[in-house]
Motif scaffolding. Structure first.
Motif, PDB file in Angstrom:
ATOM      1  N   ILE A   1       0.848  -1.193   0.000  1.00 28.47           N
ATOM      2  CA  ILE A   1       0.000   0.000   0.000  1.00 28.47           C
ATOM      3  C   ILE A   1       0.882   1.241   0.000  1.00 28.47           C
ATOM      4  O   ILE A   1       1.732   1.419   0.859  1.00 28.47           O
ATOM      5  CB  ILE A   1      -0.960  -0.013   1.208  1.00 28.47           C
ATOM      6  N   LYS A   2       0.650   2.089  -1.003  1.00 25.91           N
ATOM      7  CA  LYS A   2       1.448   3.295  -1.195  1.00 25.91           C
ATOM      8  C   LYS A   2       0.740   4.480  -0.545  1.00 25.91           C
ATOM      9  O   LYS A   2      -0.482   4.577  -0.555  1.00 25.91           O
ATOM     10  CB  LYS A   2       1.612   3.532  -2.698  1.00 25.91           C
ATOM     11  N   ARG A   3       1.524   5.403   0.021  1.00 29.31           N
ATOM     12  CA  ARG A   3       0.964   6.595   0.646  1.00 29.31           C
ATOM     13  C   ARG A   3       1.791   7.804   0.249  1.00 29.31           C
ATOM     14  O   ARG A   3       2.918   7.667  -0.229  1.00 29.31           O
ATOM     15  CB  ARG A   3       1.000   6.452   2.165  1.00 29.31           C
ATOM     16  N   SER A   4       1.221   8.984   0.448  1.00 21.27           N
ATOM     17  CA  SER A   4       1.974  10.213   0.206  1.00 21.27           C
ATOM     18  C   SER A   4       2.307  10.855   1.540  1.00 21.27           C
ATOM     19  O   SER A   4       1.695  10.542   2.558  1.00 21.27           O
ATOM     20  CB  SER A   4       1.163  11.166  -0.671  1.00 21.27           C
ATOM     21  N   HIS A   5       3.291  11.739   1.535  1.00 22.42           N
ATOM     22  CA  HIS A   5       3.712  12.411   2.759  1.00 22.42           C
ATOM     23  C   HIS A   5       2.766  13.550   3.129  1.00 22.42           C
ATOM     24  O   HIS A   5       2.141  14.163   2.264  1.00 22.42           O
ATOM     25  CB  HIS A   5       5.122  12.978   2.590  1.00 22.42           C
ATOM     26  N   ALA A   6       2.701  13.837   4.410  1.00 25.21           N
ATOM     27  CA  ALA A   6       1.915  14.966   4.914  1.00 25.21           C
ATOM     28  C   ALA A   6       2.799  16.215   4.973  1.00 25.21           C
ATOM     29  O   ALA A   6       3.993  16.148   4.694  1.00 25.21           O
ATOM     30  CB  ALA A   6       1.377  14.633   6.292  1.00 25.21           C
ATOM     31  N   PHE A   7       2.206  17.334   5.358  1.00 20.06           N
ATOM     32  CA  PHE A   7       2.908  18.616   5.593  1.00 20.06           C
ATOM     33  C   PHE A   7       3.497  19.240   4.338  1.00 20.06           C
ATOM     34  O   PHE A   7       4.532  19.897   4.406  1.00 20.06           O
ATOM     35  CB  PHE A   7       4.020  18.437   6.661  1.00 20.06           C
ATOM     36  N   LYS A   8       2.842  19.088   3.194  1.00 17.14           N
ATOM     37  CA  LYS A   8       3.346  19.720   1.971  1.00 17.14           C
ATOM     38  C   LYS A   8       2.274  20.588   1.306  1.00 17.14           C
ATOM     39  O   LYS A   8       2.342  20.892   0.140  1.00 17.14           O
ATOM     40  CB  LYS A   8       3.835  18.648   0.979  1.00 17.14           C
ATOM     41  N   SER A   9       1.261  21.014   2.072  1.00 19.32           N
ATOM     42  CA  SER A   9       0.175  21.759   1.432  1.00 19.32           C
ATOM     43  C   SER A   9       0.217  23.260   1.677  1.00 19.32           C
ATOM     44  O   SER A   9      -0.157  24.040   0.815  1.00 19.32           O
ATOM     45  CB  SER A   9      -1.174  21.205   1.879  1.00 19.32           C
ATOM     46  N   HIS A  10       0.679  23.696   2.842  1.00 16.46           N
ATOM     47  CA  HIS A  10       0.749  25.140   3.106  1.00 16.46           C
ATOM     48  C   HIS A  10       1.838  25.431   4.132  1.00 16.46           C
ATOM     49  O   HIS A  10       2.472  24.519   4.653  1.00 16.46           O
ATOM     50  CB  HIS A  10      -0.609  25.677   3.582  1.00 16.46           C
ATOM     51  N   ILE A  11       2.087  26.718   4.372  1.00 18.81           N
ATOM     52  CA  ILE A  11       3.192  27.216   5.216  1.00 18.81           C
ATOM     53  C   ILE A  11       4.519  26.630   4.718  1.00 18.81           C
ATOM     54  O   ILE A  11       5.284  26.018   5.456  1.00 18.81           O
ATOM     55  CB  ILE A  11       2.970  26.914   6.721  1.00 18.81           C
ATOM     56  N   LEU A  12       4.779  26.828   3.432  1.00 15.58           N
ATOM     57  CA  LEU A  12       5.964  26.241   2.816  1.00 15.58           C
ATOM     58  C   LEU A  12       7.175  27.162   2.869  1.00 15.58           C
ATOM     59  O   LEU A  12       8.287  26.737   2.557  1.00 15.58           O
ATOM     60  CB  LEU A  12       5.663  25.864   1.360  1.00 15.58           C
ATOM     61  N   THR A  13       6.981  28.434   3.274  1.00 14.36           N
ATOM     62  CA  THR A  13       8.094  29.384   3.252  1.00 14.36           C
ATOM     63  C   THR A  13       9.140  29.070   4.306  1.00 14.36           C
ATOM     64  O   THR A  13      10.329  29.276   4.085  1.00 14.36           O
ATOM     65  CB  THR A  13       7.577  30.818   3.468  1.00 14.36           C
ATOM     66  N   LYS A  14       8.722  28.551   5.447  1.00 11.43           N
ATOM     67  CA  LYS A  14       9.683  28.273   6.520  1.00 11.43           C
ATOM     68  C   LYS A  14      10.342  26.900   6.388  1.00 11.43           C
ATOM     69  O   LYS A  14      11.246  26.580   7.136  1.00 11.43           O
ATOM     70  CB  LYS A  14       9.026  28.409   7.894  1.00 11.43           C
ATOM     71  N   LYS A  15       9.867  26.090   5.452  1.00  9.52           N
ATOM     72  CA  LYS A  15      10.446  24.761   5.256  1.00  9.52           C
ATOM     73  C   LYS A  15      11.559  24.842   4.221  1.00  9.52           C
ATOM     74  O   LYS A  15      11.443  25.550   3.223  1.00  9.52           O
ATOM     75  CB  LYS A  15       9.369  23.771   4.789  1.00  9.52           C
ATOM     76  N   SER A  16      12.619  24.092   4.462  1.00  7.39           N
ATOM     77  CA  SER A  16      13.764  24.133   3.551  1.00  7.39           C
ATOM     78  C   SER A  16      13.416  23.447   2.232  1.00  7.39           C
ATOM     79  O   SER A  16      12.502  22.622   2.157  1.00  7.39           O
ATOM     80  CB  SER A  16      14.976  23.455   4.181  1.00  7.39           C
TER      81      SER A  16
END
Length: 62
Positions: free
Chosen positions: A19-34
């Motif tokens: 079963i394949k899944r995608s990662h979380a935390f990639k939809s918004h507030i992307l400016t502070k993430k490297s």
């Protein structure tokens, strides 16, 4: 038994039955993430064996 509609949008089956899944935390507030962190969140992963039983129940698989 019905398939959980939220789970069917989030998980998909591979050719070998994993079963394949995608990662979380990639939809918004992307400016502070490297850039490296965002790039690594792009790729999909596999469901861990500890969660496999619950995910299969949600997808109405045996």
């Amino acid at each position: 038994m019905k398939t959980n509609s939220g789970a069917k949008k989030r998980f998909s089956l591979t050719g070998t039955g994993k079963i394949k899944r995608s990662h979380a935390f990639k939809s918004h507030i992307l400016t502070k993430k490297s850039t490296k962190r965002k790039r690594n969140l792009t790729y999909s992963g596999l469901v861990n064996k500890t969660d496999l039983k619950n995910v299969k129940l949600l997808l109405a698989m045996k």
